[in-house]
Design an enzyme around this catalytic site. Structure first.
Site, PDB file in Angstrom:
ATOM      1  CG  PHE A  68     -15.896 -12.768  -7.189  1.00 35.58           C
ATOM      2  CD1 PHE A  68     -15.955 -10.561  -7.389  1.00 35.58           C
ATOM      3  CD2 PHE A  68     -15.309 -13.480  -7.315  1.00 35.58           C
ATOM      4  CE1 PHE A  68     -15.860 -11.631  -8.837  1.00 35.58           C
ATOM      5  CE2 PHE A  68     -15.106 -14.066  -8.943  1.00 35.58           C
ATOM      6  CZ  PHE A  68     -15.500 -12.659  -9.983  1.00 35.58           C
ATOM      7  N   GLY A  69     -13.864 -13.556  -4.369  1.00 39.63           N
ATOM      8  CA  GLY A  69     -13.033 -15.274  -4.740  1.00 39.63           C
ATOM      9  C   GLY A  69     -12.862 -16.792  -4.441  1.00 39.63           C
ATOM     10  CB  VAL A  74     -13.136  -8.412  -0.415  1.00 37.42           C
ATOM     11  CG1 VAL A  74     -12.300  -7.786   0.209  1.00 37.42           C
ATOM     12  CG2 VAL A  74     -12.304  -9.580  -0.376  1.00 37.42           C
ATOM     13  CE  LYS A  89     -10.606 -13.611   1.742  1.00 39.57           C
ATOM     14  NZ  LYS A  89      -9.282 -14.041   1.824  1.00 39.57           N
ATOM     15  CG  ASP A 191      -2.259 -18.624  -3.866  1.00 35.97           C
ATOM     16  OD1 ASP A 191      -2.306 -18.859  -4.864  1.00 35.97           O
ATOM     17  OD2 ASP A 191      -3.658 -17.982  -3.378  1.00 35.97           O
TER      18      ASP A 191
HETATM   19  N1  LIG Z   1      -8.335  -5.387   1.659  1.00 36.13           N
HETATM   20  C1  LIG Z   1      -8.617  -5.618   0.225  1.00 36.13           C
HETATM   21  N2  LIG Z   1      -8.957  -4.309  -0.567  1.00 36.13           N
HETATM   22  C2  LIG Z   1      -9.722  -3.793  -1.316  1.00 36.13           C
HETATM   23  N3  LIG Z   1     -10.181  -4.973  -1.947  1.00 36.13           N
HETATM   24  C3  LIG Z   1      -9.650  -6.651  -2.121  1.00 36.13           C
HETATM   25  C4  LIG Z   1      -8.881  -6.382  -0.592  1.00 36.13           C
HETATM   26  N4  LIG Z   1      -8.989  -8.312  -0.008  1.00 36.13           N
HETATM   27  C5  LIG Z   1      -9.519  -8.367  -1.750  1.00 36.13           C
HETATM   28  N5  LIG Z   1      -9.840  -7.331  -2.214  1.00 36.13           N
HETATM   29  C6  LIG Z   1     -10.436  -8.158  -4.220  1.00 36.13           C
HETATM   30  O1  LIG Z   1     -11.539  -8.670  -3.583  1.00 36.13           O
HETATM   31  C7  LIG Z   1     -10.763 -10.075  -3.931  1.00 36.13           C
HETATM   32  C8  LIG Z   1     -11.133 -11.980  -3.185  1.00 36.13           C
HETATM   33  O2  LIG Z   1      -9.752 -11.306  -2.338  1.00 36.13           O
HETATM   34  P1  LIG Z   1      -9.068 -12.658  -1.863  1.00 36.13           P
HETATM   35  O3  LIG Z   1      -8.494 -12.782  -2.599  1.00 36.13           O
HETATM   36  O4  LIG Z   1      -8.097 -12.469  -0.499  1.00 36.13           O
HETATM   37  O5  LIG Z   1     -10.030 -14.079  -1.860  1.00 36.13           O
HETATM   38  P2  LIG Z   1      -9.812 -15.489  -1.293  1.00 36.13           P
HETATM   39  O6  LIG Z   1     -11.180 -15.861  -1.660  1.00 36.13           O
HETATM   40  O7  LIG Z   1      -9.348 -15.823  -0.808  1.00 36.13           O
HETATM   41  O8  LIG Z   1      -9.681 -15.471  -3.214  1.00 36.13           O
HETATM   42  P3  LIG Z   1      -8.736 -16.962  -3.996  1.00 36.13           P
HETATM   43  O9  LIG Z   1      -8.500 -18.246  -2.857  1.00 36.13           O
HETATM   44  O10 LIG Z   1      -9.874 -17.150  -4.760  1.00 36.13           O
HETATM   45  O11 LIG Z   1      -7.142 -16.553  -4.570  1.00 36.13           O
HETATM   46  C9  LIG Z   1      -9.313  -9.564  -4.703  1.00 36.13           C
HETATM   47  O12 LIG Z   1      -9.194 -10.218  -5.845  1.00 36.13           O
HETATM   48  C10 LIG Z   1      -9.062  -8.104  -4.804  1.00 36.13           C
HETATM   49  O13 LIG Z   1     -10.488  -7.721  -5.674  1.00 36.13           O
END
Ligand SMILES: Nc1ncnc2c1ncn2[C@@H]1O[C@H](COP(=O)(O)OP(=O)(O)OP(=O)(O)O)[C@@H](O)[C@H]1O
Length: 476
Positions: A68-69, A74, A89, A191
């Site tokens: 999650f982020g 995800v 995602k 980033d």
């Molecule tokens: N392709 C992938 N395969 C496996 N795990 C993934 C993948 N993409 C993302 N994740 C997992 O999901 C988490 C969140 O993904 P991501 O960083 O893309 O989200 P976000 O909401 O844009 O995060 P933030 O904006 O807080 O940095 C990652 O830290 C990772 O643990």
């Protein structure tokens, strides 16, 4: 075209949606904040209430949660049409503008005269995107190649014990190789940090194993009336190359202004409100290399009440390490007058820490390897952004090139001059890995070293994370 991941033991058309258990899992106390709920700006209506076992977009069955982020959750999904596995995602529903999607579209639709087939493999790929209707709005969904753990999780699993220098060199090669592509396409990542660098998966059985685990040992979750918060499962093992993820803050174009970058890896031109461009990514990569190799970070996150105090501590630490900024840098922003006199002497508002140097702080390496690492840091962490080594220069720096051949996988790209030959970089360290023919094509140089054919023949062609398998990873 992204790789299709098949479960070899299953006939492609025979498997419909699987039934995932509705009991037999640990229930998390409903008063405990859990997973995405722990994020500072979490608002539950923004996140899609995904359930494991659910089929979205007609053919993606969600089989496990991966992470999650701040803008998404995800999930691991199986494509019911061909049984391939994908990472899905699901963005929050309040993104007015999905920057990551804009970047992917730009990268896909912008013609370029260089062939980036190999370099693109170091950037997280988008297979398709669609909109998903949720109870509180629509969510952008990306379908991407599933990846294993991030460098930050990997470091955590090692309880902060830094990596072997060979590992760092491979990581560096792969990050820089991906950046050569992004920067050549005029995209600044902005980033880069350890959470956004994920290790790819080489063995498809790992994903099938995660699905089996969820079927037979369902993960703990928190249930409420309107949603279930699932536990993320990290996929480990079978490490392939490192992949640069999260283009959500990336920017298109050469020159930008405004606040950007994670605090610890923030470049001085961003802190000081100057115009900035892709050299900010190189500043971050330098600090990432340091953090992978050394126990103590060069700069920390300064948690004072005011951002101005944080910036002052950060800039003071940079000044103590790099020396005073050159006059040319000081004239680029009015803000610099708060921190330095015109001659570059520090004037506050916080005390300057004792002077130091990369040489004094670097403790992981010795001898020639340490010297090369210090020279690498000198090239990355430079006040004037235009004098920092760019991604291509740094890919050819002797520190990572002791692991990869500088001509492979970038072979065939004619460099306009000899950028990797800087005062701090040994000409012969670079020449030693080059075949004479390619060297001449790249640089116009006509000097031979005697090392050409032998070194080119013995060097590994593709840097990867094979060694991950033998690293001592303790995930307990
Ligand atoms: N392709 C992938 N395969 C496996 N795990 C993934 C993948 N993409 C993302 N994740 C997992 O999901 C988490 C969140 O993904 P991501 O960083 O893309 O989200 P976000 O909401 O844009 O995060 P933030 O904006 O807080 O940095 C990652 O830290 C990772 O643990």
């Amino acid at each position: 075209m992204a790789t299709v991941r098949k479960v070899s033991s299953s006939p492609a058309s025979a498997i419909g949606p699987r039934r995932f258990p509705s009991t037999g899992f640990e229930l998390i106390d409903p008063t405990t904040k859990f997973e995405e709920e722990t994020l500072p700006f979490y608002r539950k209506e923004e996140y899609y209430p995904m359930q494991i076992g659910q089929v979205i977009h007609g053919y993606y069955q969600i089989v496990s949660k991966l992470g999650f982020g701040t803008t998404s959750t995800v999930w691991l999904a199986r494509d019911l049409r061909d049984q391939s596995f994908w990472a899905v995602k699901v963005h929050i529903n309040t993104l007015n503008h999905n920057q990551e999607l804009e970047i992917y579209r730009y990268l896909a639709n912008t013609p370029h005269d260089r062939e980036f087939t190999k370099a693109k493999e170091y950037i997280r790929r988008l297979k398709e995107s669609f909109r998903l209707k949720g109870p509180h709005g629509d969510h952008d969904v990306f379908v991407m190649t599933p990846l294993a753990l991030s460098l930050s999780h990997f470091l955590g699993a090692r309880r902060g014990q830094p990596f072997h220098s060979d590992f760092v060199k491979r990581a560096l090669s792969q990050i820089l190789y991906g950046l050569v592509y992004l920067h050549d396409m005029n995209v600044v990542h902005t980033d880069l940090h350890l959470d956004n660098l994920l290790i790819s998966i080489k063995e498809n059985s790992i994903m099938a194993g995660v699905e089996e685990a969820e079927l037979h040992r369902p993960s703990p979750r928190k249930q409420s009336d309107d949603r279930t918060i699932h536990t993320s499962r990290m996929m480990m093992g079978g490490g392939g190359p490192l992949i640069i993820c999260d283009l959500g803050h990336a920017r298109i174009g050469e020159k930008h202004r405004g606040f950007a970058m994670p605090a610890q890896y923030r470049a001085p031109e961003v802190i000081l409100d100057m115009e900035w461009g892709n050299p900010i990514d190189l500043w971050s990569v330098g600090l990432i290399a340091w953090d992978l190799l050394e126990k103590e970070s060069l700069f920390r996150i300064y948690n004072n009440e005011s951002q101005e105090q944080n910036d002052a501590h950060h800039l003071a630490a940079m000044t103590a390490l790099l020396g005073p900024p050159p006059p040319e840098f000081l004239t680029r922003s009015e803000k610099t007058a708060k921190f330095w006199h015109e001659d570059g002497q520090w004037k506050g508002p916080v005390p300057l820490p004792p002077e130091t140097s990369f040489e004094a702080l670097a403790s992981a390496l010795t001898g020639e390897e340490k010297e090369t690492f210090v020279s690498l840091m000198d090239c990355f962490l430079y006040w004037l952004p235009e004098e920092r080594g760019d991604a291509m220069h740094m890919f050819f720096h002797p520190f990572p090139t002791t692991i990869h051949s500088p001509l492979d996988p970038l072979a065939g790209w004619a460099l306009p001059h000899t950028p990797w030959i800087t005062p701090s970089v040994s000409l012969y360290a670079a020449l030693a890995h080059a075949t004479f023919t390619n060297l001449r094509a790249m640089t116009g140089a006509t000097e031979t070293t005697g090392h050409e054919t032998s070194s080119a023949a013995v060097l590994p062609s593709v840097p990867d994370f094979e060694m991950l398998k033998t690293e001592d990873v303790d995930s307990s």
